[in-house]
Write a protein that holds these residues in place. Structure first.
Motif, short mmCIF file in Angstrom:
data_model
loop_
_atom_site.label_atom_id
_atom_site.label_comp_id
_atom_site.label_asym_id
_atom_site.label_seq_id
_atom_site.Cartn_x
_atom_site.Cartn_y
_atom_site.Cartn_z
N TRP A 42 0.85 -1.20 0.00
CA TRP A 42 0.00 0.00 0.00
C TRP A 42 0.87 1.24 0.00
O TRP A 42 1.76 1.37 0.85
N LYS A 43 0.63 2.14 -0.96
CA LYS A 43 1.47 3.33 -1.11
C LYS A 43 0.62 4.58 -1.33
O LYS A 43 -0.60 4.51 -1.23
N GLU A 44 1.30 5.67 -1.76
CA GLU A 44 0.53 6.89 -2.03
C GLU A 44 0.33 7.09 -3.53
O GLU A 44 -0.08 8.15 -3.96
N VAL A 45 0.63 6.07 -4.34
CA VAL A 45 0.35 6.13 -5.78
C VAL A 45 -0.66 5.02 -6.13
O VAL A 45 -0.81 4.07 -5.39
N ASP A 46 -1.32 5.17 -7.30
CA ASP A 46 -2.40 4.25 -7.66
C ASP A 46 -1.96 2.82 -7.94
O ASP A 46 -2.78 1.91 -8.03
N GLY A 47 -0.67 2.61 -8.12
CA GLY A 47 -0.17 1.28 -8.42
C GLY A 47 1.16 1.42 -9.09
O GLY A 47 1.83 2.45 -8.94
N PHE A 48 1.58 0.39 -9.82
CA PHE A 48 2.79 0.47 -10.63
C PHE A 48 2.41 1.33 -11.82
O PHE A 48 1.46 1.04 -12.54
N LEU A 49 3.11 2.41 -12.04
CA LEU A 49 2.77 3.31 -13.14
C LEU A 49 3.69 3.08 -14.33
O LEU A 49 4.77 2.49 -14.18
N THR A 50 3.25 3.57 -15.49
CA THR A 50 4.01 3.34 -16.72
C THR A 50 5.44 3.85 -16.65
O THR A 50 6.33 3.28 -17.28
N ALA A 86 11.96 -2.83 -11.26
CA ALA A 86 12.38 -2.47 -9.90
C ALA A 86 13.90 -2.40 -9.83
O ALA A 86 14.46 -1.49 -9.22
N TYR A 87 14.57 -3.36 -10.46
CA TYR A 87 16.03 -3.38 -10.42
C TYR A 87 16.61 -2.15 -11.11
O TYR A 87 17.57 -1.55 -10.65
N PHE A 88 15.97 -1.77 -12.22
CA PHE A 88 16.47 -0.61 -12.96
C PHE A 88 15.73 0.67 -12.56
O PHE A 88 15.30 1.45 -13.40
N GLY A 89 15.48 0.83 -11.26
CA GLY A 89 15.14 2.14 -10.72
C GLY A 89 13.69 2.48 -10.45
O GLY A 89 13.42 3.57 -9.97
N ALA A 90 12.71 1.61 -10.74
CA ALA A 90 11.32 1.97 -10.43
C ALA A 90 11.16 1.90 -8.92
O ALA A 90 11.04 0.82 -8.35
N LYS A 91 11.18 3.06 -8.28
CA LYS A 91 11.26 3.09 -6.82
C LYS A 91 10.01 2.52 -6.15
O LYS A 91 9.97 2.32 -4.94
N VAL A 92 9.02 2.22 -6.96
CA VAL A 92 7.74 1.76 -6.41
C VAL A 92 7.87 0.46 -5.61
O VAL A 92 7.14 0.24 -4.65
N LEU A 93 8.80 -0.40 -5.97
CA LEU A 93 9.02 -1.66 -5.24
C LEU A 93 10.52 -1.86 -5.01
O LEU A 93 11.32 -1.61 -5.90
N LYS A 105 -1.92 -10.59 -24.18
CA LYS A 105 -2.85 -9.51 -23.87
C LYS A 105 -2.16 -8.19 -23.50
O LYS A 105 -2.78 -7.23 -23.07
N SER A 106 -0.83 -8.15 -23.66
CA SER A 106 -0.10 -6.97 -23.22
C SER A 106 0.23 -6.04 -24.39
O SER A 106 0.27 -6.45 -25.53
N HIS A 107 0.52 -4.78 -24.06
CA HIS A 107 0.98 -3.84 -25.08
C HIS A 107 2.42 -4.13 -25.45
O HIS A 107 3.14 -4.77 -24.70
N SER A 108 2.86 -3.57 -26.59
CA SER A 108 4.26 -3.80 -26.98
C SER A 108 5.19 -3.21 -25.92
O SER A 108 6.17 -3.82 -25.51
N VAL A 109 4.88 -2.00 -25.46
CA VAL A 109 5.64 -1.41 -24.35
C VAL A 109 4.65 -1.12 -23.23
O VAL A 109 3.69 -0.37 -23.41
N GLU A 110 4.88 -1.75 -22.07
CA GLU A 110 3.93 -1.61 -20.97
C GLU A 110 4.39 -0.54 -19.98
O GLU A 110 3.60 0.25 -19.48
N ALA A 111 5.68 -0.53 -19.70
CA ALA A 111 6.22 0.40 -18.70
C ALA A 111 7.73 0.50 -18.86
O ALA A 111 8.34 -0.37 -19.48
N PHE A 112 8.32 1.56 -18.28
CA PHE A 112 9.78 1.65 -18.31
C PHE A 112 10.33 2.44 -17.13
O PHE A 112 9.62 3.23 -16.50
N SER A 113 11.60 2.18 -16.84
CA SER A 113 12.23 2.83 -15.69
C SER A 113 13.65 3.23 -16.06
O SER A 113 14.13 2.90 -17.15
#
Ligand code: ADP
Ligand code: ASP
Ligand code: MG
Length: 443
Positions: free
Chosen positions: A216-224, A248-255, A295-303
């Motif tokens: 549980w955090k202050e953002v809606d979830g894992f963001l793009t 997460a390893y390459f800097g997505a501070k969310v986790l 069912k995923s997009h070609s690019v879903e997210a990046f960090s």
């Protein structure tokens, strides 16, 4: 059982802590096991306090940390004496450190850092009790979190898992457990690395084989991408463990990067949710990338991860495959430095590291193998998506960056097809994230 971890902002004020209590209360049927971070900013404050104390100072900082917790207690209408024991212990530690005036050790620093979670867990447990939920605060070590003695970045010992399971499953109330902390077999306090409360939640979730681990955090979830750089970042509803791990390893501070592994090994789903919008669906991190691929997009997210150094090693001997590569890896193993990316040509190898602690020694040893050059000030960008390796996607990424005159080097595509990773100049990082977001997510 459900593991629910609340981050620093989620326990950062009386109002937030009341939200936490309401969220936990609404899920009592799922047998919550609560894990908490320190109140936001407190771990940083305790580190500074340790440094000041070792220089014979620290009185103002102590008062400010004390005041911050007292204010929360007052606002929650809890007894002001709730944290007296911890503050008396912290006072004694400050005094002892002042007297010693020797260099601050990682071990002492870990004891300082431990007070953040010890205090927040007491306040959250008491708030739950006031809301009619039977609850009790526990330092994680009392429930079996035994770690190695790598102070500042410890990991649990294998026997922790069975101990945690035995002790937590025997409880008949809601435990509010300190994230981030453990103790060695000798009883010395350790911490699991900055942001390590997520890791605590995952270790506990795997040990008790929880139905899910909720972060549980202050953002809606894992963001793009990082919303502080790209405010248009959107929520990603589902990610595979492998994708979340790379991000997460390459800097997505969310986790915390280590969070995913214990959960992945046992197939326990991880959810990222917003404390301040508990009705939101958040992000679910599921076990199989293969199931998600179609069912995923070609690019879903990046960090992105900054502070990267490239080492180029050139030697004609790479050409005849005479075991030079093995010797090269041994150098990094010897100096306990992990390599993030590798690119090879017939006569050279380029590698990236994010930790320069042993750079001098590494360069010295690599010079026995070939010519070495060091380039600092780089950043890694990591992109994930179900069809990141489909025809044309790589072309579109590099054409987009090329159009904006952002040079790219060391392009690497994981064999699993999960990610595309490359290096840019550090000064281009933010611009690259905004441009890629506009091209792949906002279009
Ligand atoms: P907590 O105390 O809850 O663990 P952190 O401060 O460690 O919170 O991390 C949350 C922050 O991470 C968010 O406020 C957000 O700014 C940042 N962040 C970076 N990348 C992402 C991402 N891809 N998705 C969501 N948040 C991200
Ligand atoms: N309080 C610790 C930190 O700030 C651990 C965490 O919040 O996850 O690093
Ligand atoms: Mg965190």
């Amino acid at each position: 059982m459900l593991v629910m971890k609340f981050g620093g902002t989620s326990v950062g004020s009386a109002k937030a802590i009341s939200e936490v209590a309401a969220i936990v209360k609404a899920r009592l049927k799922q047998k919550p096991v609560v894990v908490v971070s320190a109140v936001s900013g407190v771990t940083d404050g305790l580190i500074r306090l340790a440094e000041e104390a070792s220089n014979g100072k620290g009185a103002d900082l102590f008062s400010s940390i004390h005041g911050q917790h007292k204010d929360i207690l007052l606002d929650l209408k809890l007894s002001e004496s709730l944290c007296d024991k911890e503050f008396a212990e912290l006072t004694a530690l400050v005094k002892k450190t002042r007297k010693k005036k020797s260099k601050l050790t990682q071990k002492t620093l870990d004891t300082f850092k431990s007070f953040g979670e010890r205090l927040s867990s007491l306040i959250v447990a008491e708030t739950l009790k006031k809301a009619g939920v039977p609850a009790k605060a526990f330092p994680a070590w009392e429930l079996g979190m035994i770690t190695n003695d790598v102070f500042g970045d410890s990991d649990p010992l294998p026997e922790s898992s069975a101990l945690l399971k035995k002790k937590i499953c025997a409880l008949t109330l809601v435990p509010v457990i300190t994230g981030f902390l453990g103790k060695t077999k000798k009883g010395e306090i350790t911490t699991l690395g900055r942001g390590g409360s997520d890791y605590t939640a995952a270790i506990i979730g795997a040990a008790i084989k929880a139905e899910a681990i909720q972060i549980w955090k202050e953002v809606d979830g894992f963001l793009t991408t990082d919303p502080r750089i790209v405010p248009e970042a959107k929520i990603v509803s589902e990610l595979a463990f492998e994708e979340a791990c790379e991000l997460a390893y390459f800097g997505a501070k969310v986790l915390h990067p280590k969070t995913i592994l214990p959960a992945m090994e046992l197939g326990v789903p991880v959810q990222v949710l917003n404390t301040f919008k508990p009705e939101g669906k958040g992000t679910t991190i599921v076990s199989s990338f293969e199931d998600r691929r179609h069912k995923s997009h070609s690019v879903e997210a990046f960090s992105r991860k900054k502070g990267i150094t490239i080492l180029h090693v050139r030697s004609p001997e790479f050409f005849d495959g005479s075991g030079l590569m093995a010797k090269l890896f041994k150098v990094f193993e010897r100096h306990r430095t992990s390599i993030d990316l590798i690119a090879t040509s017939v006569v050279s190898v380029s590698l990236t590291i994010d930790n320069e602690k042993y750079l001098k020694e590494i360069v010295h040893d690599l010079k026995n193998l070939g010519d070495v050059s060091v380039v600092r000030g780089k950043a890694i960008i990591c992109m994930v998506g179900g069809s990141i390796n489909a025809a044309g996607v790589a072309g579109r990424i590099f054409t987009t960056l090329g159009k904006h005159e952002i040079p790219v080097e060391m392009i690497s595509q994981a064999a699993s097809g999960v990610s595309m990773t490359f290096v840019v100049d550090e000064c281009d990082t933010e611009r690259a994230l905004r441009i890629l977001h506009a091209e792949f997510i906002e279009k």
